[in-house]
Design an enzyme around this catalytic site. Structure first.
Site, short mmCIF file in Angstrom:
data_model
loop_
_atom_site.label_atom_id
_atom_site.label_comp_id
_atom_site.label_asym_id
_atom_site.label_seq_id
_atom_site.Cartn_x
_atom_site.Cartn_y
_atom_site.Cartn_z
N CYS A 1 -28.42 -16.75 34.68
CA CYS A 1 -28.10 -18.12 34.38
C CYS A 1 -29.20 -18.86 33.61
CB CYS A 1 -27.80 -18.83 35.68
SG CYS A 1 -26.92 -20.35 35.51
N LYS B 1 -25.05 -25.23 36.70
CA LYS B 1 -24.97 -26.52 36.02
C LYS B 1 -24.22 -26.40 34.70
CE LYS B 1 -26.01 -30.90 35.54
NZ LYS B 1 -25.33 -31.88 36.40
#
Length: 599
Positions: A2, A594
């Site tokens: 990520c 996010k």
């Protein structure tokens, strides 16, 4: 995915990378690792939080002035040390960190195994260093040119999305980055460079940034005390623009709050004032496009889609059909041509499904616009019109202040379009200026909301409303389940009696967003509340009127068009305080990221 961070310069790389990985924690991850180069490549990685892994693996003992770091959120292969990034080739001379998904990795892996390559992980990423290793074998001599050619030949074989950082022991003064449909941005100083998946990884060191385009290969060379930057695209040297970042590191600090999420909710009155001032010309231009186009779509994912749903109601009040559409469904549902306007809402400007929808719309000849929070992101480069949200850096995974900024931008767009078609929008313009004060009054309820949250013991929740605040019922449920890990479902209160009411009992709590006093929908929602009470269901009212409920969160009694703002903040606080009560990881809820940059 990520998060990835690379460094080349005169400082100890492991120290910079460790701090960068800490800054990227908000993106979500389950393991992490660092590789540095100092004559040889040193690689350390493991599962767990950044500081835990650093302590376990002694990241700070790693030497070298060039390195790469990665925080992984598992997409291929389990959460294990071997599956953590970075990854080596067979010779352990080439080392890769990768964000994204390689969709054809199985075929590539089988081919490489047939040629004698040995794999140590279950990941899709590991095929990349082995492919580069295999490509290098085809050259008689290993030079910088043949090495870069090997990388170019490798990416031609990859299907999918990727942001790559590459180290090669044979070129110890070089760091290579590659971008394709996964964000990668450079942070630039004279004597050092940073490269990462977003600016928070290097914001404390420099505000000069260079966003990369798809298929870019960036070569960073350490030459004496300076860093040489070369960007190639399809083998040709290209120039990329730099931007001056407006955010600062204060945005990435909690400033005394227990969590970033609470800090960001408390910032909303100030943030909304920012969102009221920016992008005036762009909003005027987009209003004109709305007036000209036959079909208008607002495409988004998650929280941003709920903002789009609110906008649908605003524009319907002006007899303008604006269709909110889930970006992941856009290619199958969107009817797009030259007379279509597609507005993409994406906080990060990198949301994979939303960017895919924008590119599809452009291919069909549609006009495109984006409402976005990150300058220089993919969305700002793809769309014809860019409207910045003005939210500042948002660290908590759950979108709060960015959702509110999206609503302000869309509300301003609604006002602008109304004026273009000759409607009197004075009351809406006046109320726009009052929104920060209304939000402040909701924030004053936080102690009451905290007490209510502590008394909630159910494992299942319904969030209900009608009309324009149906979107807030959906958003409230999303926030609640994201960070409490309790089941929550949002729906129209009118939908209850069509099946869901069978679930109502003392074990199912309902959060009712009760409309303003002048709303035509008020009595209807109150009637639905009585139906729930009659079945022993507990009601938590978010209400501007006297509701005679044991659990009641008071919000200002505003005009219906402005009501989404006050209900949104109340729902955010309720979710936050219940998550705190349950001792959840509020800022980094499990399994969430996010910025979702994969399909």
């Amino acid at each position: 995915m990520c998060g990835i961070i690379g460094y080349i310069g005169n400082e100890k790389a492991s120290k910079i990378l460790l701090k960068g990985l800490k800054r990227l924690e908000y993106r979500g991850y389950d393991s992490c690792g660092i590789a540095t180069i100092d004559d040889t490549i040193k690689l350390k990685k493991n599962t767990g939080k950044v500081l835990e892994v650093s302590k376990k693996e002694n990241f700070e003992d790693m030497t070298g002035f060039i390195g790469i770091g990665h925080s992984r959120w598992a997409t291929h292969g389990g959460i294990t040390k071997n599956n953590a990034h970075p990854h080596y080739d067979c010779s352990e001379k080439i080392c890769i960190a990768h964000n994204g998904i390689i969709s054809n990795y199985k075929e590539l892996k089988e081919l490489l195994i047939s040629k004698g390559h040995i794999f140590k992980s279950e990941t899709d990423t590991e095929v990349i260093p082995h492919l580069i290793e295999e490509e290098i074998k085809d050259f008689k001599e290993i030079t910088e040119k043949t090495y870069i050619n090997a990388i170019q030949n490798t990416i031609k074989k990859l299907n999918g999305t990727y942001a790559l950082l590459i180290l090669n022991q044979d070129f110890p003064e070089m760091l290579v980055g590659v971008r394709n449909e996964s964000p990668l941005i450079l942070g630039i100083k004279k004597d050092e460079c940073f490269i990462g998946s977003d600016i928070s990884a290097f914001l404390e060191y420099t505000k000069l940034a260079m966003p990369l385009n798809d298929r870019d290969i960036v070569i960073l060379r350490k030459e004496n005390d300076e860093i040489d930057i070369e960007v190639l695209n399809y083998g040709k040297q290209v120039q990329r623009d730099t931007i001056e970042l407006q955010w600062d590191m204060e945005s990435a600090e909690k400033e005394g709050y227990e969590h970033f999420m609470l800090k960001e909710i408390m910032e909303e009155p100030v943030i909304l004032k920012n969102s009221m001032k920016i992008s005036k010309l762009e909003i005027e231009n987009l209003g004109k496009e709305i007036e000209k186009c036959d079909k208008i779509y607002i495409t988004a994912m998650g929280t941003s889609l709920h903002a789009a749903m609110v906008a649908e109601y605003w524009f319907s009040g002006l007899n303008k059909l604006v269709i909110p559409i889930d970006s992941s469904e856009f290619l199958t549902k969107g009817i797009v041509d030259e007379k279509t306007l597609v507005i993409a809402i994406t906080q990060s400007g990198e949301t994979y499904d939303t960017m895919k929808a924008v590119k599809y719309a452009k291919e069909k000849g549609a006009k495109t616009a984006t409402i976005v929070n990150v300058l220089g992101s993919t969305a700002t480069r793809e769309a014809d019109i860019t409207i910045m949200m003005g939210s500042g850096l948002e660290i908590a995974v759950c979108a709060t202040k960015t959702f509110m900024s999206q609503l302000v931008i869309l509300y301003r767009l609604f006002i602008e379009y109304g004026k273009i078609i000759g409607k009197n929008m004075d009351i809406f313009e006046k109320e726009l200026l009052n929104i920060p004060n209304y939000i402040s009054k909701v924030l004053d309820e936080k102690e009451n909301i905290s007490k209510i949250a502590e008394e909630l013991t159910a494992k299942n929740y319904l969030f209900i409303s009608k009309g324009i605040n149906l979107a807030n019922a959906l958003e409230g449920a999303l926030k609640f389940k994201e960070i409490t890990y309790l089941h929550a479902e949002g729906m129209s209160s009118g939908f209850l009696k069509h099946g869901t009411i069978s679930l109502i009992d003392e074990n199912m709590d309902t959060v009712a967003l009760i409309p303003p006093s002048k709303s035509e929908l008020l009595n209807s929602v109150l009637s639905n509340v009585e139906e729930i009470k009659a079945r022993n269901g507990k009601i938590i009212g978010i209400s501007p009127v006297e509701d005679n409920l044991k659990y009641s969160i008071k919000v200002p009694d505003v005009i219906e068009e402005v009501s989404p703002f006050v209900y949104a903040t109340a729902c955010q606080l309720l979710a936050y305080y219940k998550a705190v009560d349950l001792k959840r990881d509020v800022d980094k809820p499990r399994g969430l990221a996010k910025s979702v940059t994969v399909e």
